[in-house]
Design a protein around this motif. Sequence first.
Motif, PDB file in Angstrom:
ATOM      1  N   VAL A 171      78.502  73.513  41.145  1.00 30.05           N
ATOM      2  CA  VAL A 171      78.845  74.102  42.441  1.00 30.05           C
ATOM      3  C   VAL A 171      79.190  72.976  43.406  1.00 30.05           C
ATOM      4  O   VAL A 171      78.513  71.940  43.437  1.00 30.05           O
ATOM      5  CB  VAL A 171      77.671  74.943  42.997  1.00 30.05           C
ATOM      6  N   GLY A 180      70.653  76.095  42.483  1.00 32.59           N
ATOM      7  CA  GLY A 180      71.114  75.717  41.160  1.00 32.59           C
ATOM      8  C   GLY A 180      70.007  75.098  40.326  1.00 32.59           C
ATOM      9  O   GLY A 180      69.048  74.536  40.857  1.00 32.59           O
ATOM     10  N   THR A 202      72.192  79.820  39.673  1.00 28.97           N
ATOM     11  CA  THR A 202      73.192  79.400  38.701  1.00 28.97           C
ATOM     12  C   THR A 202      72.539  78.570  37.600  1.00 28.97           C
ATOM     13  O   THR A 202      71.582  77.842  37.835  1.00 28.97           O
ATOM     14  CB  THR A 202      74.316  78.592  39.376  1.00 28.97           C
ATOM     15  N   VAL A 244      70.937  84.135  44.592  1.00 26.90           N
ATOM     16  CA  VAL A 244      71.897  83.765  43.557  1.00 26.90           C
ATOM     17  C   VAL A 244      71.393  82.508  42.857  1.00 26.90           C
ATOM     18  O   VAL A 244      71.186  81.471  43.486  1.00 26.90           O
ATOM     19  CB  VAL A 244      73.294  83.491  44.160  1.00 26.90           C
ATOM     20  N   CYS A 278      80.168  84.471  33.202  1.00 21.55           N
ATOM     21  CA  CYS A 278      80.613  83.569  34.275  1.00 21.55           C
ATOM     22  C   CYS A 278      81.994  83.990  34.779  1.00 21.55           C
ATOM     23  O   CYS A 278      82.996  83.287  34.589  1.00 21.55           O
ATOM     24  CB  CYS A 278      80.626  82.123  33.806  1.00 21.55           C
ATOM     25  N   VAL A 318      76.433  75.171  35.215  1.00 18.52           N
ATOM     26  CA  VAL A 318      77.378  75.617  36.242  1.00 18.52           C
ATOM     27  C   VAL A 318      77.390  74.608  37.382  1.00 18.52           C
ATOM     28  O   VAL A 318      76.347  74.294  37.959  1.00 18.52           O
ATOM     29  CB  VAL A 318      77.002  77.016  36.781  1.00 18.52           C
ATOM     30  N   LEU A 348      82.360  76.124  40.618  1.00 23.75           N
ATOM     31  CA  LEU A 348      82.491  76.999  41.779  1.00 23.75           C
ATOM     32  C   LEU A 348      82.633  76.229  43.081  1.00 23.75           C
ATOM     33  O   LEU A 348      82.006  75.188  43.272  1.00 23.75           O
ATOM     34  CB  LEU A 348      81.269  77.917  41.890  1.00 23.75           C
ATOM     35  N   TRP A 401      71.446  80.589  47.601  1.00 22.01           N
ATOM     36  CA  TRP A 401      71.885  80.089  46.310  1.00 22.01           C
ATOM     37  C   TRP A 401      71.072  78.844  45.954  1.00 22.01           C
ATOM     38  O   TRP A 401      70.858  77.969  46.773  1.00 22.01           O
ATOM     39  CB  TRP A 401      73.370  79.707  46.317  1.00 22.01           C
ATOM     40  N   LEU A 459      79.410  86.192  44.596  1.00 27.66           N
ATOM     41  CA  LEU A 459      78.378  86.528  43.615  1.00 27.66           C
ATOM     42  C   LEU A 459      77.335  87.487  44.172  1.00 27.66           C
ATOM     43  O   LEU A 459      76.413  87.873  43.462  1.00 27.66           O
ATOM     44  CB  LEU A 459      77.709  85.241  43.118  1.00 27.66           C
ATOM     45  N   LEU A 506      80.424  81.429  46.466  1.00 28.80           N
ATOM     46  CA  LEU A 506      79.053  81.889  46.277  1.00 28.80           C
ATOM     47  C   LEU A 506      78.833  83.282  46.846  1.00 28.80           C
ATOM     48  O   LEU A 506      78.115  84.099  46.264  1.00 28.80           O
ATOM     49  CB  LEU A 506      78.074  80.897  46.924  1.00 28.80           C
ATOM     50  N   LYS A 540      82.782  78.241  35.593  1.00 25.84           N
ATOM     51  CA  LYS A 540      81.585  77.407  35.659  1.00 25.84           C
ATOM     52  C   LYS A 540      81.726  76.236  36.630  1.00 25.84           C
ATOM     53  O   LYS A 540      80.858  75.367  36.689  1.00 25.84           O
ATOM     54  CB  LYS A 540      81.225  76.873  34.269  1.00 25.84           C
TER      55      LYS A 540
END
Length: 207
Positions: A56, A81, A50, A48, A22, A54, A28, A79, A36, A33, A26
Amino acid sequence: MKKAGKNGIHVFLSKQHVDEGCSLGKTLKRSQLAELTRYSKHGGLTLVLTADDVAVQGFCMSNCGSHGLVPKKKSTFIWVGNSMSQCPGQCAWPFHQPIYGPQDSLLVAPNADVGVDGMVVNIAKLLADTVTNPFGNGYYQGEAEAPLEAASACTGVYGKGAYPGYSGEHLIDASSGGSYNANGINGRKYLLPALFDPSTSKCWTLV
């Protein structure tokens, strides 16, 4: 992705990179983003993902994932999660009890993992949205700042007959009881969201 003339578009899969340490922490910000995507190629699409520990900015509160641009590389990224430990009620429905609304229409996750099956749903949504509106000037409805895109225009719809709190008709795996509407490789099954069909002005579903 790369244009292939009369033969359509060729898709090339790149390598997978795991940031186990990370490197950005952790917790973000949304602006981080894009960092990454450091391994992405010019003109590519980077996915991406997570982990469930984590956090975000905006995750759970306003979205379960997003798509954006990496201008220097003229590339895009998605992204998503893993909501299992943070907000499954928002981002893993219809496999988890929702925070609001009807509480009696839950489905069995097709791969027996509520967090990951929820991620698959969100990946599918954002992939459709990114392909049809990669740079914010493609297909969408409403205001550009808060657009309804190909999949976000059909939120909560997974099969015919869907209405708020009910995801619609779908198939049931006899061995696991999991709900699905799409078959993947190696016998995998997935529940994928509906997409808006401009020709009919309705949400199109696989089942």
